[in-house]
Design a protein around this motif. Structure first.
Motif, mmCIF file in Angstrom:
data_model
loop_
_atom_site.group_PDB
_atom_site.id
_atom_site.type_symbol
_atom_site.label_atom_id
_atom_site.label_comp_id
_atom_site.label_asym_id
_atom_site.label_seq_id
_atom_site.Cartn_x
_atom_site.Cartn_y
_atom_site.Cartn_z
ATOM 1 N N ALA A 209 0.710 -1.292 0.105
ATOM 2 C CA ALA A 209 -0.135 -0.114 0.053
ATOM 3 C C ALA A 209 0.809 1.334 0.134
ATOM 4 O O ALA A 209 0.374 2.338 -0.558
ATOM 5 N N THR A 210 1.887 1.218 0.700
ATOM 6 C CA THR A 210 2.868 2.537 1.045
ATOM 7 C C THR A 210 3.575 2.421 -0.476
ATOM 8 O O THR A 210 3.638 3.595 -1.105
ATOM 9 N N GLU A 211 3.870 1.466 -1.287
ATOM 10 C CA GLU A 211 4.633 1.405 -2.432
ATOM 11 C C GLU A 211 3.824 2.112 -3.629
ATOM 12 O O GLU A 211 4.086 2.806 -4.429
ATOM 13 N N GLU A 212 2.524 1.860 -3.459
ATOM 14 C CA GLU A 212 1.299 2.235 -4.603
ATOM 15 C C GLU A 212 0.779 3.412 -4.081
ATOM 16 O O GLU A 212 -0.313 3.970 -4.790
ATOM 17 N N LYS A 213 1.027 3.947 -2.919
ATOM 18 C CA LYS A 213 0.399 5.133 -2.584
ATOM 19 C C LYS A 213 -1.071 5.142 -2.234
ATOM 20 O O LYS A 213 -1.682 5.889 -2.815
ATOM 21 N N VAL A 214 -1.507 4.127 -1.695
ATOM 22 C CA VAL A 214 -2.775 3.899 -1.180
ATOM 23 C C VAL A 214 -3.052 3.761 0.289
ATOM 24 O O VAL A 214 -2.362 3.212 1.058
ATOM 25 N N ALA A 215 -3.829 4.562 0.482
ATOM 26 C CA ALA A 215 -4.332 4.935 2.047
ATOM 27 C C ALA A 215 -5.296 3.752 2.314
ATOM 28 O O ALA A 215 -6.366 3.584 2.112
ATOM 29 N N VAL A 216 -4.547 2.916 3.505
ATOM 30 C CA VAL A 216 -5.478 2.054 3.877
ATOM 31 C C VAL A 216 -5.610 2.051 5.562
ATOM 32 O O VAL A 216 -4.391 2.394 6.165
#
Length: 385
Positions: A209-216
């Motif tokens: 999620a951090t690498e893909e810049k996705v907020a979870v």
């Protein structure tokens, strides 16, 4: 001149082919993009990784049998090990990967596998990336989903494994080790891959999620883990689908636990809890990740005068109209009942019995709505007795 006008220069053709081979990382499935590159990257299989690292240092690889639940890293581990042994240049010539669920007949064993196994590996070439690799003097044949191979094919494989053991090593990958015949299993070192623990899965999902810049949020990660049942591959696929769904909305919507459950085909917890409360099971009000009480409208219908049988029938009809799978409803209701804190053992066993009958009937093609209604009425009777 006219003929030459339509010809393409060789250099242009070559450039076009090279361009076609380039894969945009943004178009890759995240499962492939974040597949472990080395055995050190494999999550939550410390014992197996420790053994394989010693094997890697000695380069004396035995025949291996990897078994365990789906999505625990079996195929990724042997591919990473093979790349560390042979390097990128020799990988294609030294490793043969077959999916035994597609190519599982005895003809494949006698032709494709035997022809590759009998070839003497070529001398080691200098690695193009400047690194040194052990490149031992043997090849590796990976048979994925080997438990789908026919009995005849497995029997034919025994002699090949013995005859060409000096120049070819086999790695059988399967979910059910009991489907591998004993003479074949006895020729291999067995490695059991256990379901991934929550901490390892959480760390991996947060990294992606951090690498893909996705907020979870933590509740979303928790829902990913619970819906995937220890299958990291499935959890990553759900996360990617949820990220695409979130990015498609305008403005970008945050990913919620409800989104993950919808993508996974799981009945949302609030709906299962509402159904259970209608059946008389004590369910406390739950607060969702936004601070809203999910259970505020539990037990209410469009007609508040409904009671008993009519109320339960209306709830079952509502579930069926929403298109939820009857088997999925049974699975989640079963887990809720069995793990309930206040129901007695007798009540739980009565509920489990009717759910087992319903599961058998649904497998035989029975009507879903009638059997969910039957389960609902008998669970209601059991918990109120």
């Amino acid at each position: 001149m006219a003929a030459n006008f339509f010809q393409v220069k060789p250099s242009a053709k070559k450039a076009g082919k090279e361009k076609e081979r380039v894969v945009d990382p943004n178009l890759q499935p995240w499962v492939e993009k974040y597949r472990p590159k080395t055995i050190d990257d494999v999550s939550s299989q410390e014992h197996i990784v420790a053994v394989l690292e010693k094997t890697l240092s000695s380069t004396n690889l035995p025949h291996m049998l990897f078994y365990g639940p789906p999505g625990t890293g079996k195929t990724s581990t042997i591919l990473a090990l093979s790349r560390q042994l042979f390097g990128p240049d020799n990988f294609r010539t030294r490793v043969l990967e077959l999916n035994a669920s597609d190519e599982r007949g005895i003809s494949i064993v006698r032709e494709k596998i035997k022809n590759f196994a009998r070839q003497t590996p070529r001398a080691q070439a200098v690695a193009s990336d400047g690194k040194s690799y052990p490149c031992p003097p043997y090849k590796i044949i990976i048979l994925d989903e080997a438990d789908s191979m026919t009995q005849d094919a497995q029997a034919a494989l025994r002699r090949i494994m013995e005859t060409y053991a000096r120049i070819t090593r086999f790695c059988l990958v399967c979910n059910y080790v009991t489907r591998i015949i004993e003479p074949l299993a006895s020729r291999c070192s067995k490695f059991r891959f256990k379901p991934l623990d929550s901490s390892s899965t959480t760390t991996r999902l947060e990294h992606i999620a951090t690498e893909e810049k996705v907020a979870v949020t933590p509740p979303v990660i928790s829902t990913l883990i619970s819906t995937s049942s220890g299958d990291l591959r499935r959890a990553i696929t759900y996360l990617q689908s949820a990220a695409r769904l979130s990015a498609a909305s305008n403005p970008v919507a945050p990913i919620t636990s409800r989104d993950i459950q919808e993508i996974a085909g799981v009945v949302p917890d609030s709906i299962v809890n509402k159904f259970a409360k209608t059946l008389g099971i004590d369910i406390p009000d739950a607060v969702d990740e936004y601070g809203d009480v999910e259970m505020a409208d539990v037990g209410k219908t469009s007609n508040n005068t409904l009671r008993g049988f009519d109320l339960i029938r209306e709830e079952v009809r509502g579930l069926m109209r929403e298109g939820y799978s009857a088997s999925q409803i049974l699975t989640q209701l079963h887990d809720l009942v069995i793990l309930h804190q206040t129901l007695t053992a007798r009540q739980k066993s009565s509920c489990a019995l009717v759910m087992a009958e319903a599961d058998k009937a649904l497998c035989d093609g029975a009507d879903e709505e009638l059997w969910i209604l039957e389960v609902a009425l008998r669970v209601n009777k059991a918990v109120n007795s």
